[in-house]
Design a protein around this motif. Structure first.
Motif, PDB file in Angstrom:
ATOM      1  N   GLU A 138      -4.206 -25.226 -20.905  1.00  0.00           N
ATOM      2  CA  GLU A 138      -3.206 -26.099 -20.311  1.00  0.00           C
ATOM      3  C   GLU A 138      -1.857 -25.380 -20.316  1.00  0.00           C
ATOM      4  N   GLY A 139      -1.153 -25.511 -19.250  1.00  0.00           N
ATOM      5  CA  GLY A 139       0.133 -24.842 -19.141  1.00  0.00           C
ATOM      6  C   GLY A 139       0.045 -23.559 -18.325  1.00  0.00           C
ATOM      7  N   ASP A 140      -1.201 -23.085 -18.063  1.00  0.00           N
ATOM      8  CA  ASP A 140      -1.342 -21.919 -17.191  1.00  0.00           C
ATOM      9  C   ASP A 140      -0.768 -22.255 -15.819  1.00  0.00           C
ATOM     10  N   ILE A 141      -0.237 -21.249 -15.183  1.00  0.00           N
ATOM     11  CA  ILE A 141       0.268 -21.443 -13.826  1.00  0.00           C
ATOM     12  C   ILE A 141      -0.454 -20.462 -12.918  1.00  0.00           C
ATOM     13  N   GLY A 142      -0.280 -20.616 -11.646  1.00  0.00           N
ATOM     14  CA  GLY A 142      -0.840 -19.671 -10.701  1.00  0.00           C
ATOM     15  C   GLY A 142      -2.241 -20.027 -10.236  1.00  0.00           C
ATOM     16  N   ILE A 143      -2.940 -19.000  -9.826  1.00  0.00           N
ATOM     17  CA  ILE A 143      -4.231 -19.175  -9.165  1.00  0.00           C
ATOM     18  C   ILE A 143      -5.263 -19.841 -10.073  1.00  0.00           C
ATOM     19  N   LEU A 144      -5.305 -19.481 -11.338  1.00  0.00           N
ATOM     20  CA  LEU A 144      -6.296 -20.079 -12.244  1.00  0.00           C
ATOM     21  C   LEU A 144      -6.087 -21.582 -12.363  1.00  0.00           C
ATOM     22  N   LYS A 145      -4.855 -22.002 -12.482  1.00  0.00           N
ATOM     23  CA  LYS A 145      -4.552 -23.437 -12.549  1.00  0.00           C
ATOM     24  C   LYS A 145      -5.020 -24.123 -11.266  1.00  0.00           C
ATOM     25  N   SER A 146      -4.767 -23.510 -10.140  1.00  0.00           N
ATOM     26  CA  SER A 146      -5.178 -24.081  -8.855  1.00  0.00           C
ATOM     27  C   SER A 146      -6.695 -24.141  -8.737  1.00  0.00           C
ATOM     28  N   LEU A 147      -7.370 -23.089  -9.177  1.00  0.00           N
ATOM     29  CA  LEU A 147      -8.831 -23.067  -9.101  1.00  0.00           C
ATOM     30  C   LEU A 147      -9.465 -24.126  -9.998  1.00  0.00           C
ATOM     31  N   GLN A 148      -8.837 -24.400 -11.136  1.00  0.00           N
ATOM     32  CA  GLN A 148      -9.363 -25.423 -12.041  1.00  0.00           C
ATOM     33  C   GLN A 148      -9.278 -26.816 -11.431  1.00  0.00           C
ATOM     34  N   SER A 149      -8.324 -27.022 -10.574  1.00  0.00           N
ATOM     35  CA  SER A 149      -8.087 -28.375 -10.061  1.00  0.00           C
ATOM     36  C   SER A 149      -8.844 -28.684  -8.761  1.00  0.00           C
ATOM     37  N   VAL A 150      -9.500 -27.703  -8.140  1.00  0.00           N
ATOM     38  CA  VAL A 150     -10.185 -27.977  -6.877  1.00  0.00           C
ATOM     39  C   VAL A 150     -11.553 -28.618  -7.119  1.00  0.00           C
ATOM     40  N   ASP A 151     -12.010 -29.340  -6.106  1.00  0.00           N
ATOM     41  CA  ASP A 151     -13.324 -29.985  -6.179  1.00  0.00           C
ATOM     42  C   ASP A 151     -14.458 -28.990  -5.976  1.00  0.00           C
ATOM     43  N   GLU A 152     -14.185 -27.946  -5.186  1.00  0.00           N
ATOM     44  CA  GLU A 152     -15.249 -27.001  -4.854  1.00  0.00           C
ATOM     45  C   GLU A 152     -14.664 -25.604  -4.630  1.00  0.00           C
ATOM     46  N   ILE A 153     -15.401 -24.599  -5.087  1.00  0.00           N
ATOM     47  CA  ILE A 153     -15.038 -23.204  -4.821  1.00  0.00           C
ATOM     48  C   ILE A 153     -16.160 -22.599  -3.982  1.00  0.00           C
ATOM     49  N   ILE A 154     -15.775 -21.983  -2.879  1.00  0.00           N
ATOM     50  CA  ILE A 154     -16.735 -21.305  -2.000  1.00  0.00           C
ATOM     51  C   ILE A 154     -16.383 -19.824  -1.987  1.00  0.00           C
ATOM     52  N   LEU A 155     -17.383 -18.971  -2.176  1.00  0.00           N
ATOM     53  CA  LEU A 155     -17.215 -17.519  -2.119  1.00  0.00           C
ATOM     54  C   LEU A 155     -17.642 -17.057  -0.739  1.00  0.00           C
ATOM     55  N   VAL A 156     -16.818 -16.249  -0.089  1.00  0.00           N
ATOM     56  CA  VAL A 156     -17.102 -15.855   1.286  1.00  0.00           C
ATOM     57  C   VAL A 156     -17.012 -14.343   1.449  1.00  0.00           C
ATOM     58  N   LEU A 157     -18.048 -13.771   2.056  1.00  0.00           N
ATOM     59  CA  LEU A 157     -18.010 -12.385   2.511  1.00  0.00           C
ATOM     60  C   LEU A 157     -17.893 -12.436   4.030  1.00  0.00           C
ATOM     61  N   TYR A 158     -16.813 -11.879   4.561  1.00  0.00           N
ATOM     62  CA  TYR A 158     -16.587 -11.813   6.003  1.00  0.00           C
ATOM     63  C   TYR A 158     -16.806 -10.378   6.459  1.00  0.00           C
ATOM     64  N   THR A 159     -17.519 -10.194   7.561  1.00  0.00           N
ATOM     65  CA  THR A 159     -17.684  -8.854   8.098  1.00  0.00           C
ATOM     66  C   THR A 159     -17.912  -8.907   9.605  1.00  0.00           C
ATOM     67  N   ASN A 160     -17.624  -7.792  10.252  1.00  0.00           N
ATOM     68  CA  ASN A 160     -17.919  -7.681  11.677  1.00  0.00           C
ATOM     69  C   ASN A 160     -19.291  -7.041  11.888  1.00  0.00           C
ATOM     70  N   ARG A 161     -20.010  -6.804  10.790  1.00  0.00           N
ATOM     71  CA  ARG A 161     -21.336  -6.194  10.860  1.00  0.00           C
ATOM     72  C   ARG A 161     -22.408  -7.269  10.963  1.00  0.00           C
ATOM     73  N   GLY A 162     -23.546  -6.881  11.529  1.00  0.00           N
ATOM     74  CA  GLY A 162     -24.692  -7.774  11.583  1.00  0.00           C
ATOM     75  C   GLY A 162     -25.523  -7.638  10.320  1.00  0.00           C
ATOM     76  N   VAL A 163     -26.540  -8.471  10.206  1.00  0.00           N
ATOM     77  CA  VAL A 163     -27.440  -8.460   9.060  1.00  0.00           C
ATOM     78  C   VAL A 163     -28.837  -8.098   9.553  1.00  0.00           C
ATOM     79  N   SER A 164     -29.434  -7.088   8.946  1.00  0.00           N
ATOM     80  CA  SER A 164     -30.782  -6.653   9.318  1.00  0.00           C
ATOM     81  C   SER A 164     -31.769  -7.807   9.148  1.00  0.00           C
ATOM     82  N   LYS A 165     -32.723  -7.892  10.055  1.00  0.00           N
ATOM     83  CA  LYS A 165     -33.768  -8.919   9.960  1.00  0.00           C
ATOM     84  C   LYS A 165     -34.613  -8.739   8.699  1.00  0.00           C
ATOM     85  N   LYS A 166     -34.564  -7.550   8.103  1.00  0.00           N
ATOM     86  CA  LYS A 166     -35.308  -7.286   6.866  1.00  0.00           C
ATOM     87  C   LYS A 166     -34.667  -7.956   5.648  1.00  0.00           C
ATOM     88  N   CYS A 167     -33.479  -8.483   5.809  1.00  0.00           N
ATOM     89  CA  CYS A 167     -32.775  -9.160   4.702  1.00  0.00           C
ATOM     90  C   CYS A 167     -33.283 -10.596   4.605  1.00  0.00           C
TER      91      CYS A 167
END
Length: 189
Positions: A118-147
């Motif tokens: 308690e008392g932390d500021i910044g990103i960690l404080k904000s992350l603690q207060s959200v309902d959901e965290i989503i991790l995203v990898l963005y790329t301009n590359r395609g994904v092989s059908k073998k994946c």
């Protein structure tokens, strides 16, 4: 660190695009974002916080990967593991999409959130207060059908910049990774 000018340009343009898309969504009440956020580990390129009109909040922690003359990402790019028995070939593969690397980063974030006080500021404080965290990898590359450990999903969101690209993917539950990590990770390709 570790990104060339093309990668930086991609990050800047994607950050601007996502900001514009977010503020133009009628369902979004509040939004803020940061870029190159150290506390977000390997998902540091863009951190986007969104609160909808109903008061539900989501934090999107994003890693951006751009490649000139993009080629499909192959299974071995995702399934890199550090071990002493790695062949020279495997050691030379790019680590840009290593699920092991992103899992470790997520677990570090998760651990930091548990230790945050308690008392932390910044990103960690904000992350603690959200309902959901989503991790995203963005790329301009395609994904092989073998994946075959990824499944394409119909993810309705202003984050979707794909029109005729391969799409949005989620890891299959059958992978032997932390279940929270599997649920939270999306690949926009």
């Amino acid at each position: 660190p570790g990104s060339d000018d093309v990668g930086k340009d991609y990050e800047i343009k994607m950050t601007a695009l996502l900001a514009l898309r977010a503020i133009n969504q009628p369902d979004i009440k509040d939004v803020w974002l940061g870029s190159n956020v150290n506390e977000a580990g390997d998902f540091d390129d863009v951190v986007l916080f969104v609160e909808n009109q109903q008061g539900n909040s989501t934090a999107y922690l994003m890693q951006m990967k751009h490649q000139y003359n993009p080629r499909d990402i192959k299974p071995e790019h995702f399934m890199q593991q550090k071990s002493k028995e790695m062949t020279k070939e495997r050691k030379n593969l790019p680590k840009d999409f290593s699920l092991e690397k992103y899992l470790k980063s997520y677990l570090n974030i998760k651990n930091a959130l548990k230790k945050s006080v308690e008392g932390d500021i910044g990103i960690l404080k904000s992350l603690q207060s959200v309902d959901e965290i989503i991790l995203v990898l963005y790329t301009n590359r395609g994904v092989s059908k073998k994946c075959d450990f990824w499944s394409q999903v119909d993810y309705k969101s202003f984050l979707n910049t794909c029109e005729n690209e391969t799409g949005i993917f989620k890891l299959k539950d059958s992978l032997d990774y932390d279940s929270d990590f599997v649920k939270k990770l999306l690949l926009f390709a």
